[in-house]
Design a protein around this motif. Structure first.
Motif, PDB file in Angstrom:
ATOM      1  N   UNK A  34       0.836  -1.205   0.000  1.00  0.00           N
ATOM      2  CA  UNK A  34       0.000   0.000   0.000  1.00  0.00           C
ATOM      3  C   UNK A  34       0.873   1.258   0.000  1.00  0.00           C
ATOM      4  N   UNK A  35       1.920   1.252   0.825  1.00  0.00           N
ATOM      5  CA  UNK A  35       2.832   2.398   0.891  1.00  0.00           C
ATOM      6  C   UNK A  35       3.559   2.580  -0.439  1.00  0.00           C
ATOM      7  N   UNK A  36       4.028   1.468  -1.029  1.00  0.00           N
ATOM      8  CA  UNK A  36       4.717   1.558  -2.321  1.00  0.00           C
ATOM      9  C   UNK A  36       3.756   2.017  -3.421  1.00  0.00           C
ATOM     10  N   UNK A  42       2.356   9.028  -6.060  1.00  0.00           N
ATOM     11  CA  UNK A  42       2.926  10.329  -5.717  1.00  0.00           C
ATOM     12  C   UNK A  42       4.002  10.780  -6.677  1.00  0.00           C
ATOM     13  N   UNK A  43       4.710   9.817  -7.277  1.00  0.00           N
ATOM     14  CA  UNK A  43       5.762  10.161  -8.239  1.00  0.00           C
ATOM     15  C   UNK A  43       5.226  10.395  -9.640  1.00  0.00           C
ATOM     16  N   UNK A  44       3.977  10.062  -9.893  1.00  0.00           N
ATOM     17  CA  UNK A  44       3.405  10.158 -11.243  1.00  0.00           C
ATOM     18  C   UNK A  44       3.519  11.554 -11.854  1.00  0.00           C
ATOM     19  N   UNK A  45       3.344  12.656 -11.071  1.00  0.00           N
ATOM     20  CA  UNK A  45       3.466  14.000 -11.697  1.00  0.00           C
ATOM     21  C   UNK A  45       4.810  14.267 -12.349  1.00  0.00           C
ATOM     22  N   UNK A  46       5.833  13.494 -12.033  1.00  0.00           N
ATOM     23  CA  UNK A  46       7.118  13.650 -12.703  1.00  0.00           C
ATOM     24  C   UNK A  46       7.008  13.384 -14.201  1.00  0.00           C
ATOM     25  N   UNK A  59      -0.825  10.363   2.437  1.00  0.00           N
ATOM     26  CA  UNK A  59      -1.239   8.969   2.557  1.00  0.00           C
ATOM     27  C   UNK A  59      -2.398   8.840   3.538  1.00  0.00           C
ATOM     28  N   UNK A  60      -3.422   8.124   3.147  1.00  0.00           N
ATOM     29  CA  UNK A  60      -4.625   7.972   3.956  1.00  0.00           C
ATOM     30  C   UNK A  60      -4.462   6.763   4.868  1.00  0.00           C
ATOM     31  N   UNK A  61      -4.050   7.020   6.106  1.00  0.00           N
ATOM     32  CA  UNK A  61      -3.833   5.920   7.044  1.00  0.00           C
ATOM     33  C   UNK A  61      -5.140   5.257   7.457  1.00  0.00           C
TER      34      UNK A  61
END
Length: 385
Positions: A34-36, A42-46, A59-61
């Motif tokens: 889930x974290x990965x 999160x890296x997609x906007x790159x 991140x929605x805990x």
């Protein structure tokens, strides 16, 4: 009798505890996935150079708990299904003999006939021993291998017993019966299901590390570090997409490495515990502690592994009656010591040796225990004092 019963309960308690730990590792693996996944999103906007939007949503805990609650049973099912398939594939990987591929070869035809006769002879033995143990006869597969070994893989409704050709050739009849009874004991105790499932997570994490390192070796951005002097291995993958891949690979490696270390440790502890119980089960089935001890002595005489197998790939080895891999590690896949990453990989392998337990208890201890049982059978009056 009381001591034997107490010992049996200790083994079962340890297996239960390690089974619970295995489930806990699955839950941790789901949380890590889930974290990965969050990291990847999160890296997609790159990809479109929107650096301000990186990790825009935290991140929605709160979602983590239901994800783990649903994901853990899914992983357990995947372990049962795909762990069994991976084990079958690994066990049969050496069964293909290039010399026997030509139907026009007389040697190949003779080898095929001999193998069919060997399979039938072993199946007859297994069927007889299974009848003695009051259990269903599993499927039997003969593996063409120079390493004398055997193991079982199972999941609910499917069970396969693997025997190498070298094992059949090397052992006497009573010794072969004892080893086959040892494997049947694994099936009867049910620990083969747990072990087959437990192989899934170490294997998957090992493959993830291999893929991640492969991406870094081929990347133009990090190839100078991971490919050493091999300039041909470095290629520009696809601009910004390559940057995302590299960052994700670098971030995932420590997480996956920790999971690999922990799950492999659990897997090997399970392997160690189950061997003594299976030795005792073999004695109960074939009735001869001496035959099992003799088989272990025969298989270990002048047959010590040349490398520390704790550093070899996780796979069939932990399931085997002896801590020898049926398929050897390909030296071409060893880390390249000329690169920085190769030296890091070598250090990681040495750290694994230091941290991880061995996959099997000491062979001499197993033989001594069996010899003690044989003396008790031969002279029950003396053993009572």
């Amino acid at each position: 009798m009381a001591a034997t019963s107490q010992s049996t309960w200790r083994v079962r308690a340890r297996l239960l505890v390690l089974g619970v730990v295995l489930v806990a590792f699955d839950a941790v693996a789901v949380a890590a996935a889930y974290v990965l996944g969050y990291l990847a999103v999160g890296l997609a906007p790159l990809l479109w150079n929107d650096f301000g939007a990186l990790f825009g949503a935290g991140i929605d805990t709160g979602v983590l708990v239901p994800v783990v609650a649903v994901g853990t049973p899914v992983v357990l099912i995947a372990q049962s299904v795909f762990g069994y398939r991976m084990t079958l594939r690994a066990g049969l990987s050496d069964a293909t003999d290039p010399a026997a591929s030509s139907p026009d070869s007389i040697a190949a035809m003779r080898r095929k006939i001999d193998r069919e006769e060997t399979v039938q002879a072993v199946r007859d033995r297994v069927e007889r021993l299974a009848h003695t143990a009051d259990m269903a006869t599993p499927e039997v597969s003969i593996v063409e291998s120079a390493t004398p070994n055997s193991f079982v893989a199972s999941r609910p409704g499917e069970r396969t017993l693997f025997v190498t050709t070298a094992l059949v050739e090397r052992l006497a009849d009573d010794e072969l019966d004892a080893v086959l009874a040892h494997e049947l004991a694994h099936l009867k105790h049910g620990d083969s299901v747990v072990m087959t499932a437990a192989a899934f997570l170490p294997t998957v994490t090992d493959r993830w590390q291999t893929v991640a390192v492969g991406v870094l070796r081929r990347s133009f951005l990090t190839g100078w570090l991971f490919a050493g002097d091999d300039a041909d291995a470095r290629t520009l993958i696809a601009g910004q997409f390559e940057l995302v891949l590299v960052v994700f690979a670098l971030a995932s490696l420590p997480v996956v490495a920790a999971l690999s270390l922990a799950s492999t440790a659990c897997y090997r502890l399970l392997s160690r515990i189950r061997e003594y119980a299976a030795d005792a089960g073999a004695v109960a089935i074939c009735g001869s502690p001496g035959a099992m001890a003799s088989a272990l002595e025969t298989l270990t005489t002048d047959h010590r592994p040349e490398q520390d197998l704790r550093t070899a790939r996780t796979g069939v080895r932990e399931l085997c009656v002896l801590p020898d891999a049926i398929e050897a590690v390909d030296e071409a896949d060893e880390a390249d010591a000329t690169s920085v990453a190769g030296r890091i990989g070598g250090g990681w392998a040495r750290l694994r040796v230091w941290l991880l337990p061995g996959s099997h208890p000491d062979i001499d201890d197993r033989i001594d225990t069996l010899r003690d049982r044989q003396r008790a059978v031969d002279d029950p009056d003396e053993s009572a004092f």
